[in-house]
Write an enzyme that holds these catalytic residues in place. Sequence first.
Site, PDB file in Angstrom:
ATOM      1  N   CYS A 379       0.840  -1.207   0.000  1.00  0.00           N
ATOM      2  CA  CYS A 379       0.000   0.000   0.000  1.00  0.00           C
ATOM      3  C   CYS A 379       0.874   1.256   0.000  1.00  0.00           C
ATOM      4  O   CYS A 379       1.487   1.549  -1.014  1.00  0.00           O
ATOM      5  CB  CYS A 379      -0.993  -0.055   1.161  1.00  0.00           C
ATOM      6  SG  CYS A 379      -2.473   0.897   0.780  1.00  0.00           S
ATOM      7  N   HIS A 514      -3.526  -5.071   0.131  1.00  0.00           N
ATOM      8  CA  HIS A 514      -2.981  -5.554   1.414  1.00  0.00           C
ATOM      9  C   HIS A 514      -3.006  -7.078   1.411  1.00  0.00           C
ATOM     10  O   HIS A 514      -3.996  -7.683   1.826  1.00  0.00           O
ATOM     11  CB  HIS A 514      -3.827  -5.042   2.576  1.00  0.00           C
ATOM     12  CG  HIS A 514      -3.591  -3.614   2.902  1.00  0.00           C
ATOM     13  ND1 HIS A 514      -2.607  -3.199   3.778  1.00  0.00           N
ATOM     14  CD2 HIS A 514      -4.183  -2.488   2.451  1.00  0.00           C
ATOM     15  CE1 HIS A 514      -2.618  -1.887   3.873  1.00  0.00           C
ATOM     16  NE2 HIS A 514      -3.561  -1.428   3.070  1.00  0.00           N
ATOM     17  N   GLU A 516      -1.718  -9.137   3.291  1.00  0.00           N
ATOM     18  CA  GLU A 516      -1.764  -9.755   4.628  1.00  0.00           C
ATOM     19  C   GLU A 516      -3.183 -10.121   5.057  1.00  0.00           C
ATOM     20  O   GLU A 516      -3.369 -11.011   5.883  1.00  0.00           O
ATOM     21  CB  GLU A 516      -1.106  -8.841   5.678  1.00  0.00           C
ATOM     22  CG  GLU A 516      -1.833  -7.530   5.998  1.00  0.00           C
ATOM     23  CD  GLU A 516      -1.469  -6.371   5.087  1.00  0.00           C
ATOM     24  OE1 GLU A 516      -1.065  -6.607   3.933  1.00  0.00           O
ATOM     25  OE2 GLU A 516      -1.605  -5.209   5.519  1.00  0.00           O
TER      26      GLU A 516
HETATM   27  N1  GLN Z   1      -2.120   6.632   2.923  1.00  0.00           N
HETATM   28  C1  GLN Z   1      -2.198   5.876   1.726  1.00  0.00           C
HETATM   29  C2  GLN Z   1      -3.565   5.992   1.075  1.00  0.00           C
HETATM   30  O1  GLN Z   1      -4.500   6.379   1.710  1.00  0.00           O
HETATM   31  C3  GLN Z   1      -1.850   4.429   1.977  1.00  0.00           C
HETATM   32  C4  GLN Z   1      -2.822   3.717   2.870  1.00  0.00           C
HETATM   33  C5  GLN Z   1      -2.304   2.404   3.360  1.00  0.00           C
HETATM   34  O2  GLN Z   1      -1.113   2.141   3.355  1.00  0.00           O
HETATM   35  N2  GLN Z   1      -3.188   1.570   3.866  1.00  0.00           N
HETATM   36  O3  GLN Z   1      -3.729   5.685  -0.081  1.00  0.00           O
END
Ligand code: GLN
Length: 539
Positions: A379, A514, A516
């Site tokens: 992310c 993600h 995970e």
């Molecule tokens: N802050 C970034 C976004 O909102 C990444 C979010 C994250 O890593 N879950 O896109």
Amino acid sequence: MTKYIFVTGGVLSSLGKGITAASVGTLLKHAGKNVGMLKIDPYINVDPGTMSPLEHGEVFVTKDGAETDLDIGNYERFLDKSFLKTSNFTTGQVYSSVIERERAGGYLGQTIQVVPHIVGEIVKRIKEAGEGHDILVVELGGTVGDIEGLPFMEAIRQMKHDEEVAGTFFVHVTLIPYIKAAGEMKSKPTQHSVQELRRIGITPQMIIARSENALPKTFKKKLAMSCDVSPDSVVEALDAATIYDVPMSFLRQNILKPIAKELELGEVAPDMQEWDSLVKKIVQPKGKVVIGFVGKYLALKESYKSLTEALIHAGAHLDSRVEICWVDSEEIEERGAQTLLNDCDGILVAGGFGNRGVEGKIQAIEYARVNKIPYLGICLGMQLTLVEYARNVLGLEGANSIEFDENTPHPMIYLIDNFLDQSGGMQLRTHQSPMGGTLRLGEYPCDTKEGSLLRQAYNGQKTIYERHRHRYEANPAYREQLENAGMIVTGESNGLIETVEIQGHPWFLGVQFHPEFTSRLQTPNPSILAFVNASLNAE
Ligand code: GLN
């Protein structure tokens, strides 16, 4: 009709109620039952989406895009099953729906009260979560005696007598403290907690006793007697070498016997062979690999719960201990990436929100890229790989994500809303965040590129499904420039850039999703497994 197992907690919090509930669910599942799981959170927030990771730990995202309590993650990891938003609700949600119905005239003429309306809504939601399952295991957050827990206690008490309920079983998890000076274990706190439950009208049928030391037989007997349960219904829960050993420990104590008897489940003989062999590989692995974990919520490691568990799953399948070297991204800014990441076989930059520590993460990415160390960016950890590449390879000075610099001359990462505006009315399942802005949540398909590390990791699958939780997206305007310079897009979803890799680097993968959230003990997530494997085999 569904049968219900209710898990309440006494004496104090952090006793591992979630792991207890997940372990009971796991055993029943392995005995061939169709098991559902539900976590009830008595707090007032509608969901944990707006809570700081440092306050609440990780926000777990379900397949259907709900932001839920991290215990839902435990349930999925243990039961190897995806649960939906119905698997978690809060006081906030209960009151919101009752008030909404009241405003819409749904209770015309009535005075809306905790009993029966709030309690009725709770019962309704529990039954909804139970639909279609043989057994629903319900974990009630908080501790007996909490003011906000009362309506929930009343609801589960009422369900004992409900005609639509096929059976109920009440499990109470408590602490048995050991007083060193007296050399004694103490049962009194548990007795008080059970008395409190009885006052509400609930008589627990099983006591799960968290204790640092094994409970002597005589003590167990005394506890059973004073809590009015049968002696085989006192189950000890000692500190385990790994949480995945808890179901095995429960099984050794024959935990299902009293449950099966009361709920008339017939013969229950869970097949835990495969599970047990994985547990052995966690406890006594052959190999070892060190992963540099770059993050900024290190004061509360629970913020990265799914990720640290996913590393354990990968390790179990590779018969190796994954040692995490925690690196605070702000410290990298002060002391440099080399100093802090020198001894790591692989580097992982986790997700996050807000400016703090971002430059340190970028330095860690540069270090992994230049030194050809296996790298996985998740992310925010993926978004920043584009920023790093833009600044240091493409020479685009001041390149950034607009999350951190609204006026950057090179917005490598921009708002989802910008993408949607340009996409000619594309439909993306997004959620309006209460903080404002659009959040992309839940599962989306991702098409993988032939010959990529990504496709290889997922055993040649052309389309994979992973979960999201972010507000920003990689800006496709820079795609050509990046690809010409060796940063290749290897995963996409409807024109969105989902993953990037670097040509000539042995193992470098940035993923917008993600991974995970879909890792389980028995089926580790492919990208995390491939990353740990690459780190294990790195020179
Ligand atoms: N802050 C970034 C976004 O909102 C990444 C979010 C994250 O890593 N879950 O896109």
